[in-house]
Motif scaffolding. Structure first.
Motif, mmCIF file in Angstrom:
data_model
loop_
_atom_site.group_PDB
_atom_site.id
_atom_site.type_symbol
_atom_site.label_atom_id
_atom_site.label_comp_id
_atom_site.label_asym_id
_atom_site.label_seq_id
_atom_site.Cartn_x
_atom_site.Cartn_y
_atom_site.Cartn_z
ATOM 1 N N UNK A 15 -24.778 -118.231 -87.467
ATOM 2 C CA UNK A 15 -24.689 -118.168 -86.008
ATOM 3 C C UNK A 15 -23.770 -117.004 -85.668
ATOM 4 N N UNK A 16 -24.271 -116.068 -84.868
ATOM 5 C CA UNK A 16 -23.520 -114.874 -84.515
ATOM 6 C C UNK A 16 -23.395 -114.764 -82.997
ATOM 7 N N UNK A 17 -22.420 -113.994 -82.563
ATOM 8 C CA UNK A 17 -22.192 -113.782 -81.141
ATOM 9 C C UNK A 17 -22.073 -112.292 -80.875
ATOM 10 N N UNK A 18 -22.689 -111.845 -79.803
ATOM 11 C CA UNK A 18 -22.591 -110.440 -79.396
ATOM 12 C C UNK A 18 -21.622 -110.369 -78.217
ATOM 13 N N UNK A 19 -20.536 -109.640 -78.389
ATOM 14 C CA UNK A 19 -19.532 -109.497 -77.335
ATOM 15 C C UNK A 19 -19.572 -108.066 -76.805
ATOM 16 N N UNK A 20 -19.513 -107.939 -75.492
ATOM 17 C CA UNK A 20 -19.520 -106.629 -74.840
ATOM 18 C C UNK A 20 -18.266 -106.558 -73.970
ATOM 19 N N UNK A 21 -17.467 -105.497 -74.165
ATOM 20 C CA UNK A 21 -16.278 -105.346 -73.324
ATOM 21 C C UNK A 21 -16.206 -103.933 -72.766
ATOM 22 N N UNK A 22 -15.529 -103.821 -71.631
ATOM 23 C CA UNK A 22 -15.314 -102.526 -71.002
ATOM 24 C C UNK A 22 -13.995 -101.961 -71.502
ATOM 25 N N UNK A 23 -14.011 -100.692 -71.882
ATOM 26 C CA UNK A 23 -12.814 -100.020 -72.369
ATOM 27 C C UNK A 23 -12.620 -98.755 -71.557
ATOM 28 N N UNK A 24 -11.417 -98.558 -71.054
ATOM 29 C CA UNK A 24 -11.110 -97.365 -70.262
ATOM 30 C C UNK A 24 -10.722 -96.229 -71.194
ATOM 31 N N UNK A 25 -11.377 -95.091 -71.051
ATOM 32 C CA UNK A 25 -11.110 -93.928 -71.878
ATOM 33 C C UNK A 25 -9.778 -93.300 -71.482
ATOM 34 N N UNK A 26 -8.892 -93.041 -72.452
ATOM 35 C CA UNK A 26 -7.608 -92.421 -72.105
ATOM 36 C C UNK A 26 -7.758 -90.964 -71.637
ATOM 37 N N UNK A 27 -8.785 -90.276 -72.084
ATOM 38 C CA UNK A 27 -8.980 -88.871 -71.702
ATOM 39 C C UNK A 27 -9.483 -88.732 -70.267
ATOM 40 N N UNK A 28 -10.634 -89.347 -69.984
ATOM 41 C CA UNK A 28 -11.282 -89.118 -68.692
ATOM 42 C C UNK A 28 -11.016 -90.217 -67.676
ATOM 43 N N UNK A 29 -10.576 -91.379 -68.133
ATOM 44 C CA UNK A 29 -10.355 -92.487 -67.217
ATOM 45 C C UNK A 29 -11.622 -93.264 -66.899
ATOM 46 N N UNK A 30 -12.750 -92.844 -67.464
ATOM 47 C CA UNK A 30 -14.017 -93.529 -67.233
ATOM 48 C C UNK A 30 -14.109 -94.766 -68.130
ATOM 49 N N UNK A 31 -14.867 -95.739 -67.696
ATOM 50 C CA UNK A 31 -15.064 -96.950 -68.483
ATOM 51 C C UNK A 31 -16.321 -96.822 -69.337
ATOM 52 N N UNK A 32 -16.236 -97.307 -70.561
ATOM 53 C CA UNK A 32 -17.388 -97.360 -71.452
ATOM 54 C C UNK A 32 -17.531 -98.788 -71.957
#
Length: 49
Positions: A15-32
């Motif tokens: 049994x597996x789980x797929x987790x997705x999180x938002x991370x803020x880029x330190x360079x551009x400030x954009x979220x990925x």
């Protein structure tokens, strides 16, 4: 960092789980979005990082 979603996956006997999180880029400030597939027990630790 914020959690976007957690989905359960089942492959064979594991049994597996797929987790997705938002991370803020330190360079551009954009979220990925960063995705990872892991055991359900590891999700809380992954999202706290």
């Amino acid at each position: 960092m914020a959690k976007k979603s957690v989905a359960s996956l089942q492959t064979g006997s594991k049994r597996l789980t797929k987790a997705i999180k938002m991370v803020k880029s330190p360079k551009s400030g954009a979220y990925t979005f960063v995705e990872a597939i892991m055991a359900p027990e590891q999700v809380k630790d992954y999202l706290k990082k």
